[in-house]
Design an enzyme around this catalytic site. Structure first.
Site, PDB file in Angstrom:
ATOM      1  CE1 TYR A 272      -1.533  -6.062  11.273  1.00 35.15           C
ATOM      2  CE2 TYR A 272      -3.878  -6.510  11.035  1.00 35.15           C
ATOM      3  CZ  TYR A 272      -2.750  -5.814  10.657  1.00 35.15           C
ATOM      4  OH  TYR A 272      -2.830  -4.871   9.665  1.00 35.15           O
TER       5      TYR A 272
ATOM      6  CB  ILE B 169      -0.953   0.014   1.223  1.00 35.28           C
ATOM      7  CG1 ILE B 169      -1.812  -1.258   1.239  1.00 35.28           C
ATOM      8  CG2 ILE B 169      -1.845   1.253   1.195  1.00 35.28           C
ATOM      9  CD1 ILE B 169      -2.622  -1.459   2.529  1.00 35.28           C
TER      10      ILE B 169
ATOM     11  CG  LEU C 294      14.244  -2.427   2.007  1.00 40.16           C
ATOM     12  CD1 LEU C 294      15.488  -2.438   1.133  1.00 40.16           C
ATOM     13  CD2 LEU C 294      13.030  -2.008   1.187  1.00 40.16           C
TER      14      LEU C 294
ATOM     15  NE  ARG D 174     -11.737 -11.378   6.094  1.00 43.22           N
ATOM     16  CZ  ARG D 174     -12.356 -12.259   6.876  1.00 43.22           C
ATOM     17  NH1 ARG D 174     -13.664 -12.222   6.983  1.00 43.22           N
ATOM     18  NH2 ARG D 174     -11.676 -13.164   7.551  1.00 43.22           N
TER      19      ARG D 174
END
Ligand SMILES: NC(=O)c1ccc[n+]([C@@H]2O[C@H](COP(=O)([O-])OP(=O)(O)OC[C@H]3O[C@@H](n4cnc5c(N)ncnc54)[C@H](O)[C@@H]3O)[C@@H](O)[C@H]2O)c1
Length: 322
Positions: free
Chosen positions: A141, A12, A33, A208
């Site tokens: 998360y 994103i 990275l 979703r």
């Protein structure tokens, strides 16, 4: 405006970088990275390879770039990895965000736009979810993304930092690798490109809210002009994973392939959709790319060999007007 994008070498973040450049802003990227790819960062944009948790190094980058606005996308984004290693998830997503906020305070950053997630809500009481809905995350998360939101508000109030929190639904589009959060479209498209049927975890009836990546990047740019605050970034529509697979099979002309089912994975929400009404009213942001169009663009990108270079993403994903 001078801007810094953390996670700008990620899926994103690289689209946010593209659209910021297109709008004439100066952009620098901070990314370790670990999941990002340097080729996603356009030439001429400085890439600072730094880990969020390294306070001294992060402060140095912010002091050197002197951004007026910071877009904070760098995170540990793998829901299953967070279940396996919740402390690692906390270190990157919470401590890392706190390190960045502290660097913003010390260096006089005016505005921080934080990328949060629908995962903060947990199982919804009603759909589509408004921003006021209770937050009871089901995964480490979701808990770490919610905790970082808390620190954003603390620094917003105490350090005079304008803070915008954007809670994304399931983001998909060109540039996404077949792993990590929301990777179901990437996984289906990659398997289809190899002539394999989509692999569905659970019944496929789980829903979703799939939002196209350029729409999400546009929400970040809209936030830049806005007053700060909390906004959902989704379409407001529930789509089942089975429906998604069927549309992709149809677009690929492979209705002969039957999706394969596998056991459901832990920590996953059964139903989800985010009400984007507030972002529409306050930021003037509305999703523009419908699911069929977004999936067609994603398939075209996959069939082109999934190129990650910024130029290829520009050509295949669409720009601010997309
Ligand atoms: N993809 C989705 O569907 C989705 C949904 C909701 C929220 N989000 C949020 O959007 C943001 C971007 O997600 P994405 O899908 O582009 O993921 P991504 O993995 O492609 O991008 C994350 C980037 O952060 C970098 N990074 C990871 N740990 C780091 C660290 N410790 N220090 C510095 N850089 C680090 C990675 O190298 C990567 O480039 C994340 O904050 C994520 O929580 C994503």
């Amino acid at each position: 405006m001078r801007t810094l994008v953390t996670g700008g070498a990620g899926f994103i973040g690289s689209h946010v970088v593209r659209l910021l450049l297109e709008a004439g802003h100066q952009v620098a990227v901070l990314d370790d990275l670990s999941a990002g790819r340097p080729e996603r960062v356009p030439q001429g944009v400085s890439l600072h390879r730094v880990q969020l948790e390294e306070a001294g190094a992060v402060d140095e980058v912010v002091a050197q770039v002197r951004p007026q606005a910071v877009f904070h996308l760098a995170a540990q984004v793998d829901v299953q990895a967070a279940v396996r290693e919740p402390l690692r998830d906390l270190t990157v997503n919470v401590a890392g965000s706190l390190v960045l906020l502290e660097a913003c305070r010390r260096n006089g950053v005016e505005h921080l736009v934080y990328s949060s997630s629908a995962a903060v809500y947990g199982e919804p009481e009603r759909l589509p979810l408004p921003e006021e809905a209770a937050c009871k995350p089901l995964s480490p998360y979701g808990a770490s993304k919610l905790a970082a939101e808390g620190y954003c508000w603390v620094y917003g109030a105490g350090a005079g930092l304008r803070t915008t929190v954007l809670r994304y639904a399931n983001v998909y589009g060109p540039g996404q690798e077949a792993r990590a959060e929301g990777g179901v479209v990437a996984s289906f498209a990659t398997r289809l490109a190899q002539g394999e049927p989509p692999r569905i975890f659970g019944s496929g009836r789980q829903t979703r809210d799939f939002i196209y990546v350029t729409d999400v990047a546009r929400a970040n740019l809209a936030a830049l002009e806005g007053p700060g605050g909390l906004f959902n970034v989704g379409t407001g529509r529930e789509r089942s994973v089975l429906e998604l697979a069927q549309v992709l099979l149809e677009l690929a002309g492979r209705q002969d392939l039957q999706p394969r089912t596998e056991p459901a994975r832990p920590g996953e929400i059964e139903r989800s959709a985010l009400d984007p009404g507030r972002a529409g009213t306050v930021l003037g942001w509305h999703p523009r790319v419908d699911l069929r169009e977004g999936l067609a663009r994603t398939l075209a990108w996959t069939q082109a060999g999934s190129p990650m270079e910024a130029g290829a993403l520009d050509a295949l994903a669409g720009g601010r007007g997309a």
